[in-house]
Design a protein around this motif. Structure first.
Motif, PDB file in Angstrom:
ATOM      1  N   LEU A  47      38.191 105.423  63.539  1.00 26.81           N
ATOM      2  CA  LEU A  47      37.451 106.069  62.069  1.00 26.81           C
ATOM      3  C   LEU A  47      35.539 105.839  61.616  1.00 26.81           C
ATOM      4  O   LEU A  47      35.438 105.322  62.612  1.00 26.81           O
ATOM      5  CB  LEU A  47      38.495 105.112  61.302  1.00 26.81           C
ATOM      6  CG  LEU A  47      39.717 105.781  60.703  1.00 26.81           C
ATOM      7  CD1 LEU A  47      39.948 104.837  60.138  1.00 26.81           C
ATOM      8  CD2 LEU A  47      39.527 107.099  60.632  1.00 26.81           C
ATOM      9  N   PHE A  48      35.887 106.463  61.324  1.00 24.70           N
ATOM     10  CA  PHE A  48      33.945 106.424  61.040  1.00 24.70           C
ATOM     11  C   PHE A  48      34.055 105.853  58.850  1.00 24.70           C
ATOM     12  O   PHE A  48      34.691 106.846  58.430  1.00 24.70           O
ATOM     13  CB  PHE A  48      33.283 107.765  60.567  1.00 24.70           C
ATOM     14  CG  PHE A  48      33.706 108.173  62.403  1.00 24.70           C
ATOM     15  CD1 PHE A  48      33.038 108.298  63.416  1.00 24.70           C
ATOM     16  CD2 PHE A  48      34.755 108.741  62.612  1.00 24.70           C
ATOM     17  CE1 PHE A  48      33.261 108.556  64.681  1.00 24.70           C
ATOM     18  CE2 PHE A  48      34.670 109.596  64.375  1.00 24.70           C
ATOM     19  CZ  PHE A  48      33.973 109.212  65.163  1.00 24.70           C
ATOM     20  N   THR A  49      33.056 105.181  59.528  1.00 28.05           N
ATOM     21  CA  THR A  49      32.720 104.777  57.810  1.00 28.05           C
ATOM     22  C   THR A  49      30.770 105.410  57.299  1.00 28.05           C
ATOM     23  O   THR A  49      30.439 105.915  58.213  1.00 28.05           O
ATOM     24  CB  THR A  49      33.399 103.673  57.533  1.00 28.05           C
ATOM     25  OG1 THR A  49      33.004 103.625  55.953  1.00 28.05           O
ATOM     26  CG2 THR A  49      32.216 102.895  58.320  1.00 28.05           C
ATOM     27  N   ALA A  50      30.624 104.845  56.723  1.00 29.70           N
ATOM     28  CA  ALA A  50      28.832 104.890  55.986  1.00 29.70           C
ATOM     29  C   ALA A  50      28.620 102.935  55.889  1.00 29.70           C
ATOM     30  O   ALA A  50      29.704 102.329  55.185  1.00 29.70           O
ATOM     31  CB  ALA A  50      28.647 105.737  55.079  1.00 29.70           C
ATOM     32  N   ALA A  51      27.311 103.003  55.979  1.00 31.09           N
ATOM     33  CA  ALA A  51      27.446 101.630  56.102  1.00 31.09           C
ATOM     34  C   ALA A  51      25.863 101.164  55.683  1.00 31.09           C
ATOM     35  O   ALA A  51      24.964 102.248  55.504  1.00 31.09           O
ATOM     36  CB  ALA A  51      27.548 100.683  56.792  1.00 31.09           C
ATOM     37  N   GLU A  52      25.526 100.737  54.257  1.00 30.00           N
ATOM     38  CA  GLU A  52      24.052 100.035  53.749  1.00 30.00           C
ATOM     39  C   GLU A  52      23.618  98.878  54.241  1.00 30.00           C
ATOM     40  O   GLU A  52      23.628  98.308  54.513  1.00 30.00           O
ATOM     41  CB  GLU A  52      23.749 100.377  52.706  1.00 30.00           C
ATOM     42  CG  GLU A  52      22.461 100.147  52.098  1.00 30.00           C
ATOM     43  CD  GLU A  52      22.615 100.164  50.085  1.00 30.00           C
ATOM     44  OE1 GLU A  52      21.526 100.268  50.084  1.00 30.00           O
ATOM     45  OE2 GLU A  52      23.213 100.586  49.987  1.00 30.00           O
ATOM     46  N   TYR A  53      22.334  99.148  55.299  1.00 29.21           N
ATOM     47  CA  TYR A  53      21.344  97.556  55.098  1.00 29.21           C
ATOM     48  C   TYR A  53      21.484  96.529  54.020  1.00 29.21           C
ATOM     49  O   TYR A  53      20.595  97.355  53.105  1.00 29.21           O
ATOM     50  CB  TYR A  53      20.429  98.126  56.285  1.00 29.21           C
ATOM     51  CG  TYR A  53      19.734  96.768  56.819  1.00 29.21           C
ATOM     52  CD1 TYR A  53      20.704  96.788  57.579  1.00 29.21           C
ATOM     53  CD2 TYR A  53      18.741  96.915  56.626  1.00 29.21           C
ATOM     54  CE1 TYR A  53      19.775  95.017  58.349  1.00 29.21           C
ATOM     55  CE2 TYR A  53      18.009  95.568  57.418  1.00 29.21           C
ATOM     56  CZ  TYR A  53      18.364  94.641  57.902  1.00 29.21           C
ATOM     57  OH  TYR A  53      18.144  94.125  58.908  1.00 29.21           O
ATOM     58  N   VAL A  54      21.752  95.760  54.509  1.00 22.59           N
ATOM     59  CA  VAL A  54      21.206  94.922  53.111  1.00 22.59           C
ATOM     60  C   VAL A  54      20.788  93.700  53.902  1.00 22.59           C
ATOM     61  O   VAL A  54      21.003  93.534  55.166  1.00 22.59           O
ATOM     62  CB  VAL A  54      22.572  94.626  52.459  1.00 22.59           C
ATOM     63  CG1 VAL A  54      23.180  96.107  52.007  1.00 22.59           C
ATOM     64  CG2 VAL A  54      23.377  93.995  52.675  1.00 22.59           C
ATOM     65  N   CYS A  62      31.592 103.127  51.897  1.00 23.09           N
ATOM     66  CA  CYS A  62      32.481 104.016  51.452  1.00 23.09           C
ATOM     67  C   CYS A  62      33.993 103.857  52.310  1.00 23.09           C
ATOM     68  O   CYS A  62      34.042 103.269  53.368  1.00 23.09           O
ATOM     69  CB  CYS A  62      32.097 105.419  52.411  1.00 23.09           C
ATOM     70  SG  CYS A  62      30.189 106.123  51.409  1.00 23.09           S
ATOM     71  N   PRO A  63      35.384 105.137  52.208  1.00 27.49           N
ATOM     72  CA  PRO A  63      36.423 104.537  53.157  1.00 27.49           C
ATOM     73  C   PRO A  63      36.246 105.497  54.098  1.00 27.49           C
ATOM     74  O   PRO A  63      34.750 105.959  54.218  1.00 27.49           O
ATOM     75  CB  PRO A  63      37.221 105.415  52.366  1.00 27.49           C
ATOM     76  CG  PRO A  63      36.597 105.880  50.972  1.00 27.49           C
ATOM     77  CD  PRO A  63      35.363 105.981  50.920  1.00 27.49           C
ATOM     78  N   CYS A  64      37.380 105.181  55.055  1.00 27.89           N
ATOM     79  CA  CYS A  64      37.068 105.690  56.288  1.00 27.89           C
ATOM     80  C   CYS A  64      37.454 107.526  56.612  1.00 27.89           C
ATOM     81  O   CYS A  64      38.391 107.854  55.186  1.00 27.89           O
ATOM     82  CB  CYS A  64      37.961 104.979  57.299  1.00 27.89           C
ATOM     83  SG  CYS A  64      36.787 103.666  57.881  1.00 27.89           S
ATOM     84  N   ASP A  65      37.560 108.037  57.604  1.00 28.50           N
ATOM     85  CA  ASP A  65      37.594 109.429  57.725  1.00 28.50           C
ATOM     86  C   ASP A  65      37.872 109.500  59.282  1.00 28.50           C
ATOM     87  O   ASP A  65      37.039 108.862  59.990  1.00 28.50           O
ATOM     88  CB  ASP A  65      36.842 109.723  56.977  1.00 28.50           C
ATOM     89  CG  ASP A  65      37.252 112.034  57.020  1.00 28.50           C
ATOM     90  OD1 ASP A  65      37.354 111.813  55.746  1.00 28.50           O
ATOM     91  OD2 ASP A  65      37.068 112.830  57.668  1.00 28.50           O
ATOM     92  N   GLU A  73      30.138 113.536  54.483  1.00 28.00           N
ATOM     93  CA  GLU A  73      30.291 113.797  53.075  1.00 28.00           C
ATOM     94  C   GLU A  73      30.683 113.085  51.917  1.00 28.00           C
ATOM     95  O   GLU A  73      30.233 113.405  51.356  1.00 28.00           O
ATOM     96  CB  GLU A  73      31.217 115.299  53.055  1.00 28.00           C
ATOM     97  CG  GLU A  73      30.627 116.202  53.620  1.00 28.00           C
ATOM     98  CD  GLU A  73      32.017 117.186  54.424  1.00 28.00           C
ATOM     99  OE1 GLU A  73      33.541 116.683  53.903  1.00 28.00           O
ATOM    100  OE2 GLU A  73      32.131 118.332  55.289  1.00 28.00           O
ATOM    101  N   LEU A  74      31.388 111.842  52.352  1.00 32.81           N
ATOM    102  CA  LEU A  74      31.758 110.983  51.323  1.00 32.81           C
ATOM    103  C   LEU A  74      30.323 110.251  51.352  1.00 32.81           C
ATOM    104  O   LEU A  74      30.378 110.019  49.982  1.00 32.81           O
ATOM    105  CB  LEU A  74      32.722 109.678  52.529  1.00 32.81           C
ATOM    106  CG  LEU A  74      33.989 110.523  52.634  1.00 32.81           C
ATOM    107  CD1 LEU A  74      34.928 109.418  53.263  1.00 32.81           C
ATOM    108  CD2 LEU A  74      35.102 110.424  51.113  1.00 32.81           C
ATOM    109  N   LEU A  75      29.884 109.915  52.349  1.00 39.68           N
ATOM    110  CA  LEU A  75      28.078 109.424  52.034  1.00 39.68           C
ATOM    111  C   LEU A  75      27.583 109.588  50.983  1.00 39.68           C
ATOM    112  O   LEU A  75      26.664 109.758  50.293  1.00 39.68           O
ATOM    113  CB  LEU A  75      27.661 108.683  53.147  1.00 39.68           C
ATOM    114  CG  LEU A  75      26.047 108.300  53.061  1.00 39.68           C
ATOM    115  CD1 LEU A  75      25.923 106.849  52.429  1.00 39.68           C
ATOM    116  CD2 LEU A  75      25.654 107.892  54.713  1.00 39.68           C
ATOM    117  N   SER A  76      27.595 111.142  50.820  1.00 48.14           N
ATOM    118  CA  SER A  76      26.966 112.757  50.495  1.00 48.14           C
ATOM    119  C   SER A  76      27.314 111.865  48.653  1.00 48.14           C
ATOM    120  O   SER A  76      26.139 111.824  48.001  1.00 48.14           O
ATOM    121  CB  SER A  76      27.094 113.892  50.538  1.00 48.14           C
ATOM    122  OG  SER A  76      26.148 114.573  49.901  1.00 48.14           O
ATOM    123  N   VAL A  77      27.977 111.749  48.671  1.00 48.37           N
ATOM    124  CA  VAL A  77      28.806 111.689  47.367  1.00 48.37           C
ATOM    125  C   VAL A  77      28.590 110.345  47.026  1.00 48.37           C
ATOM    126  O   VAL A  77      27.897 109.957  45.640  1.00 48.37           O
ATOM    127  CB  VAL A  77      30.246 111.689  47.305  1.00 48.37           C
ATOM    128  CG1 VAL A  77      31.389 111.305  45.790  1.00 48.37           C
ATOM    129  CG2 VAL A  77      31.123 113.404  47.131  1.00 48.37           C
TER     130      VAL A  77
END
Length: 300
Positions: A47-54, A62-65, A73-77
């Motif tokens: 699966l693939f998701t998005a993460a931010e460095y903190v 974001c949710p997984c896709d 696309e989920l990260l873009s939103v």
């Protein structure tokens, strides 16, 4: 202290118990029992998701896709939503990053000093003589409320300096690498530090030769059970149109799933269903979590 319950070395805990986290020790014992009862690991896809460095690591946002492009696309939103409440300069950068994700198959974007990345998560299921592994006694069930962002999403942190791998996580890594080598889909040598994520749960049905998933992923066993109850009570009568006798059996099965605490399997009308535990792992490197691999199927 010795055990014959899945501890290959005959020892689950150190001789000196001072400073040992009792919760972690119980979870490790539970994992060792799982390795014994469900010794085979099956890689069931990424699966693939998005993460931010903190500070401290990478936080999933974001949710997984099932596809890298879906995660982009989920990260873009997500970035466009963030821009709504940002100041003018930051909003401009967030919208520019969102447009980049829409226009290019990129796996990393920045907005000012903020870094975002598409992250690859491998999924595995343990199996044994009786089929796939159900939820463990130590799995949070139901999962307690967790801190959420203003957008209502639960965040999971992938730490920069992850904990030393325990037996179960190390075994997951070996299986991931073996499966990747067999298919020619190996990770870069830079990404070899395993980080275990919280497990997910789904519903599986037994077919003639194997168990197959028949529902979406859930973050707690009870939510998977609730989805099975909904399937028995509403989907089967409306969509599958069984006979009256079978409808009555499915209604009774729904009642059993609701009434019996932590019930993880049921047979009804000649069919078998089980709540299945899905283990998840991501690989970390010096610069953060592993992005999609060139060999991963994508929509672009």
């Amino acid at each position: 202290m010795t055990t014959g319950d899945g501890d290959a070395g005959g020892r689950l805990f150190p001789e000196d118990l001072d400073g040992v986290d009792p919760v972690a020790a119980v979870m490790l014992a539970d994992a060792c029992r799982a390795i014994s009862a469900y010794p085979e690991l099956v890689v069931v896809g990424a699966l693939f998701t998005a993460a931010e460095y903190v500070p401290g690591g990478w936080q999933i946002v974001c949710p997984c896709d099932p596809l890298p492009q879906g995660a982009r696309e989920l990260l873009s939103v997500h970035l466009a939503d963030m821009a709504v409440s940002a100041d003018r300069a930051e909003a401009r950068e967030l919208r520019a990053a969102a447009r980049t994700l829409q226009d290019e198959p990129t796996d990393a974007v920045t907005a000012g000093e903020r870094r975002f990345r598409i992250v690859r998560i491998e999924q595995l299921v343990r199996t044994g003589p009786d089929g796939p592994e159900p939820p463990r006694p130590t799995d949070l069930d139901p999962r307690p409320p967790a801190p959420r962002t203003g957008h209502g999403r639960r965040h999971e942190l992938l730490p920069d300096n992850g904990p030393a791998s325990d037996l179960a996580t190390a075994e997951l890594l070996c299986q991931v690498l073996d499966a990747a080598a067999a298919t020619g889909n190996e990770p870069s040598g830079a990404f070899l530090t395993p980080i275990a994520l919280a497990p997910a749960f789904t519903v599986a049905e037994r077919s003639e030769r194997r168990w197959r998933p028949v529902g979406r992923l859930h973050d707690a066993p009870q939510r998977a059970r609730d989805s099975l109850v909904t399937y028995f009570r509403h989907v089967v009568p409306a969509v599958e149109s069984p006979g009256d006798a079978d409808i009555a059996q499915f209604a009774e099965a729904a009642e059993l799933m609701e009434d019996e605490t932590r019930r993880n399997g049921i047979a009804v009308a000649g069919r078998r269903f089980r709540i299945v535990r899905v283990e998840r792992i991501t690989l970390m490197g010096p610069d953060g979590p592993e992005p999609p691999r060139p060999s991963d199927f994508d929509a672009r």
